[in-house]
Scaffold this motif. Structure first.
Motif, PDB file in Angstrom:
ATOM      1  N   PHE A 408      43.303  48.649  45.334  1.00  0.00           N
ATOM      2  CA  PHE A 408      43.775  47.018  45.044  1.00  0.00           C
ATOM      3  C   PHE A 408      44.307  46.704  46.367  1.00  0.00           C
ATOM      4  N   TRP A 411      44.329  42.985  47.992  1.00  0.00           N
ATOM      5  CA  TRP A 411      44.886  41.928  47.188  1.00  0.00           C
ATOM      6  C   TRP A 411      46.398  41.931  47.177  1.00  0.00           C
ATOM      7  N   ARG A 419      45.553  36.201  41.532  1.00  0.00           N
ATOM      8  CA  ARG A 419      44.915  37.123  42.830  1.00  0.00           C
ATOM      9  C   ARG A 419      43.452  36.768  43.130  1.00  0.00           C
ATOM     10  N   TYR A 423      39.478  39.966  42.040  1.00  0.00           N
ATOM     11  CA  TYR A 423      40.451  41.013  41.584  1.00  0.00           C
ATOM     12  C   TYR A 423      40.399  41.034  39.896  1.00  0.00           C
TER      13      TYR A 423
END
Ligand SMILES: Cc1cc2nc3c(=O)[nH]c(=O)nc-3n(C[C@H](O)[C@H](O)[C@H](O)COP(=O)(O)OP(=O)(O)OC[C@H]3O[C@@H](n4cnc5c(N)ncnc54)[C@H](O)[C@@H]3O)c2cc1C
Length: 536
Positions: A408, A411, A419, A423
């Motif tokens: 992740f 982001w 986001r 995402y």
């Protein structure tokens, strides 16, 4: 998404601060609140600063769309009788915190296509294991002996952390004598000496998610601590996990202190080698020569102290010996029927693809499409006898599974709730995969789900301030558990540590760290009457 309306604590504004405090605590998790409450009891005026919009750290709960979920409390052990743990909770909460027992079968382990369980009660636990593994009596009894023998050593470990370095050196021979050989070995090796039955080892390690490391990586000491903690079953705080902080805060306020939310500390101020206070995110300075950080070792040394201070106090080298624990996904499910109507259990489900937990973790870290190495399902509304008073006609379920922060990381600089589509799609796919585990094990929930949302390691960073999305602060490796500098007193005068990194993870681990921090700060002479009051 709308932010939760369930808030406890007092919103920070510089004008709301008292002119002076005896101590500042950074973070309102169980470690921070325990330290603040015990110091308050001793007459200190304590200012707790919490960056989140609600107090409690991992014990906070949130509400959305008419449902309420917990983020870091699914069950707590050792509170069904007048144990030390229960007495401390009673004291901190002024007796306001009540506990509801889970089912006698509090944990169920789905291991490949086999099903096992853990039963509440020392004898029941042992007899139940024997029923499931009739040829393994010797191994089971040896295991129970190992657990029984580790009690004194766990206490000695904790007391060792509260000692000053010179006291620790003097007490070292005693501490070594108290420490069984198996303590800092990896859990798998210790259990492998008792049995070669891989299913039995898997069942004994079925709670590995409670410390975040599979058996070949974890310390037997922490394994034993968790197994002992739940030996008499699991309990849930009546009214939800948020009741924990809600019931402790009045003790801090009564002594003139306060728990401020939206209060992010930017820096711990060290001048002339001593702590002088903190600088807030809004630039405001709060002067105080005693600061207790419950925000974790990574935050404290890598983010809140200046690099110069860390280097001069020789923490830089020490930090190389500890790593962040795993990060996780959470799925928060709301159903428009009650737990009773849906037949939801007061049992936690642990779902494993096979009995080789370490191999499953390795495979998953190499390939995100590999099966989740563990999926944990908890049924909070079924465990809480008060849930329907707050949210009539509904039920909730929580699912937890590991997921590396790196998935992740792209982001990381975006804003919660905004986001972007990539995402959202990625986490929706992961959420759907986890929901299939729920439908597989609790098929009656299919078609009954009104709402669900997914949290990622970025949510843990956003709401909990864990920059790697850590589930349990520092990883509980054998190496970490032997770091003697992970103790309340730091090498920087006026700076103290508390919370899960000082001792171990778990609400009780953080609470006991709070007790040790207070003891280190005030000394055993001043602490003794308070201990007597708590434990009499
Ligand atoms: C998914 C999950 C499930 C769990 N389940 C259980 C369970 O069933 N039973 C159990 O006993 N334990 C469980 N745990 C573990 C347990 O919740 C934690 O170990 C414990 O609550 C940690 O307490 P703490 O005070 O050390 O840290 P935290 O509760 O994390 O508190 C630290 C606080 O510091 C704040 N903070 C950080 N940086 C700053 C800053 N710069 N300024 C101000 N504030 C700051 C954070 O916002 C946070 O509130 C679970 C944890 C997770 C994540």
């Amino acid at each position: 998404m709308t932010p939760s309306t369930l808030r406890i604590g007092y919103r920070y504004r510089p004008a709301r601060l008292a002119p002076e405090y005896d101590a500042i605590v950074i973070g309102s998790g169980m470690g921070g609140l325990t330290t603040a409450a015990l110091l308050s009891e001793l007459g200190w005026k304590v200012c707790v600063l919490e960056q989140h919009y609600t107090a409690g750290g991992y014990t906070h709960s949130y509400e959305r769309n008419g449902y309420e979920w917990d983020v870091g409390v699914h069950y707590i052990g050792d509170v069904g009788a007048q144990t030390q743990t229960r007495k401390m909770f009673d004291f901190l909460s002024g007796g306001r915190l009540e506990w509801a027992p889970m089912a006698a079968e509090y944990d169920r382990f789905y291991i490949g296509d086999k099903v096992f369980n853990a039963k509440a009660g020392k004898q029941e636990f042992r007899d139940n294991l024997l029923r499931q593994f009739p040829d393994e009596q010797q191994a089971i009894d040896d295991y129970m002996k190992l657990l029984a023998g580790s009690g004194g050593a766990l206490s000695a470990f904790g007391m060792g952390r509260a000692m000053k370095p010179w006291q620790q050196s003097l007490a070292q021979p005693f501490l070594n004598w108290k420490t069984p050989d198996v303590f800092f070995r990896n859990t798998y090796d210790v259990l492998r000496e008792l049995t070669d039955n891989k299913d039995l080892i898997a069942v004994l390690c079925g709670q590995w998610g409670d410390m975040g490391l599979p058996p070949k990586q974890s310390t037997f000491m922490v394994h034993a601590m968790i197994a002992r903690h739940y030996l008499y079953g699991g309990y849930y705080p009546v009214g939800g996990a948020w009741k924990i902080a809600d019931s402790i805060i009045p003790k801090i306020q009564k002594a003139g202190g306060e728990v401020f939310t939206y209060a992010r500390v930017n820096q711990i101020l060290v001048e002339d080698g001593k702590v002088r206070g903190v600088e807030m995110k809004d630039g405001h300075r709060i002067d105080c020569d005693c600061v207790i950080s419950s925000a974790g070792v990574d935050n404290t040394f890598n983010h809140l102290l200046s690099a110069d201070v860390v280097e001069q106090s020789s923490y830089e080298n020490k930090l190389a010996n500890v790593q962040p624990s795993f990060a996780h996904l959470g799925v928060y499910v709301g159903l428009a029927r009650t737990a009773e109507e849906l037949g939801l259990p007061r049992t936690n489900y642990w779902i494993y693809p096979s009995n080789d937990y370490d191999a499953a973790v390795d495979a998953f870290l190499k390939d995100k499409h590999a099966p989740f190495p563990v999926v944990y399902i908890s049924f909070p509304s079924a465990k809480d006898p008060d849930y329907l008073n707050r949210h009539p006609g509904t039920a909730t379920i929580e699912i937890v599974a590991p997921a590396p922060y790196e998935w992740f990381a792209e982001w990381r600089d975006s804003t919660w709730g905004k986001r972007g589509e990539d995402y959202d799609n990625f986490k929706a796919q992961l959420g759907e995969r986890l929901m299939e585990h729920l439908y597989d094990k609790v098929p009656q929930t299919r078609g009954q789900v009104d709402y669900f949302e997914v949290s990622t390691p970025l949510s843990t960073d956003w709401f909990g301030g864990y920059h790697h999305g850590e589930l349990y602060g520092l990883a509980h490796t054998p190496e970490r558990m032997q770091q003697k500098w992970l103790r309340p007193q730091t090498l920087i005068p006026g700076l103290w540590l508390t919370g899960q990194d000082v001792l171990t993870c778990g609400v009780t681990g953080a609470m006991m760290a709070g007790m040790l921090t207070t003891m280190s700060m005030v000394g055993t002479r001043k602490m003794a009457p308070l201990m007597k009051q708590i434990y009499s």
